[in-house]
Scaffold this active site. Structure first.
Site, short mmCIF file in Angstrom:
data_model
loop_
_atom_site.label_atom_id
_atom_site.label_comp_id
_atom_site.label_asym_id
_atom_site.label_seq_id
_atom_site.Cartn_x
_atom_site.Cartn_y
_atom_site.Cartn_z
N CYS A 69 36.73 -24.63 2.99
CA CYS A 69 36.65 -24.76 1.37
C CYS A 69 35.00 -24.41 1.33
O CYS A 69 35.06 -22.81 0.57
CB CYS A 69 36.75 -25.69 0.16
SG CYS A 69 35.34 -26.99 0.45
N HIS A 109 33.69 -30.09 -2.61
CA HIS A 109 34.65 -29.34 -2.13
C HIS A 109 34.02 -27.89 -3.11
O HIS A 109 33.22 -28.43 -4.18
CB HIS A 109 36.13 -29.50 -2.98
CG HIS A 109 36.90 -28.55 -3.02
ND1 HIS A 109 37.51 -28.00 -1.99
CD2 HIS A 109 37.38 -27.44 -4.40
CE1 HIS A 109 38.50 -26.86 -2.96
NE2 HIS A 109 38.02 -26.84 -4.16
N ASP A 124 40.42 -20.57 -6.93
CA ASP A 124 40.79 -21.42 -5.30
C ASP A 124 41.61 -20.88 -4.45
O ASP A 124 43.10 -21.10 -4.28
CB ASP A 124 40.71 -22.51 -5.95
CG ASP A 124 40.20 -23.67 -4.87
OD1 ASP A 124 40.52 -22.86 -3.71
OD2 ASP A 124 39.89 -24.85 -5.34
#
Length: 259
Positions: A69, A109, A124
């Site tokens: 991520c 994250h 995302d």
């Protein structure tokens, strides 16, 4: 057009002269999810690099790799800026379904908040198989995509002021928490991702330093490769194959375009 913009378009299969608008973002997110895998191979190999715009361009667009991520979302963030969007990066903390608690490794994250016509949306591209594939408004409104249903609800807890909730197609029968994040605490500079990378690489409870993991979405579902298994979800049907090191390398090339 910048090198990053041109190479990103090439990687996901978008024409160099195609305008990227808010209305076409869903298509861009789908193409990104299918073209660029979520993977931790550099972490496992001990070959991580400092996170910069240039290193992400080289790793993901130059060497045709994927990332986690803190690599995938910063790269997409730069792509958004290149195409005229107003966006920031922010940190979140992932919820562990197995133990019904937030991860002990903290806010590791990285996700994106995009502002369009006065409204803020979560975007995302770095949440494994749990990708919304569309911008999700911070209003509680449910967004439905090929990957399931997604919503962002307000929260009042130590972990943030909003929570992403997911209900994956063919997998979830009820809403579950994906992660919490703080919309009022943007990442000031992408170099902050290096702190996150260090935690992911070194923390004993990190889920990404135990063994190789490679996954990406497909038109029919998703594929996931580990050291010992290859799992395919196709239209709700799951198949799992036990593999060895030779088969791992074959599948890595065949399904993810990586060597």
């Amino acid at each position: 057009m910048s090198e990053l913009n041109a190479l990103f378009r090439k990687r996901i299969g978008i024409a160099q002269d195609e305008p990227i608008t808010f209305e076409t973002l869903a298509s861009v997110l789908e193409k990104t999810a299918r073209a660029i895998p979520f993977e931790n191979l550099c972490v496992i190999a001990g070959q991580t690099r400092d996170i910069t715009r240039e290193s992400l361009l080289d790793k993901i667009l130059g060497k045709n790799e994927g990332g986690l991520c803190y690599e995938l979302n910063p790269l997409f963030y730069f792509f958004l800026l290149e195409n005229g969007f107003q966006a920031v990066l922010t940190r979140g903390i992932v919820y562990k379904q197995a133990t019904q608690e937030y991860q002990s490794i903290g806010r590791t994250h990285v996700t994106i908040l995009l502002t369009h016509e006065g409204r803020t949306y979560l975007v995302d591209t770095g949440f494994g198989a749990n990708l919304p594939l569309k911008p999700v408004p911070l209003t509680g409104e449910t967004v439905t995509s090929a990957n399931g249903e997604f919503r962002v609800t307000k929260a009042s807890c130590e972990h943030g002021d909003h929570v992403l909730e997911v209900k994956l197609k063919h997998k979830d029968t009820a809403w579950r928490i994906g992660y919490a994040f703080d919309s009022a605490r943007p990442i000031a500079d992408v170099s902050e991702c290096n702190e996150i990378q260090t935690v992911i690489r070194e923390h004993t409870e990190s889920p990404f330093n135990k063994g190789p993991l490679v996954t990406r979405l497909t038109e029919a579902g998703n594929v996931t490769l580990t050291e010992t298994t290859f799992t395919k979800w196709e239209n709700g049907v799951v198949t799992k194959e036990g593999i060895d090191a030779v088969r791992f390398r074959e599948l890595l090339g065949e399904w993810f375009g990586m060597s």
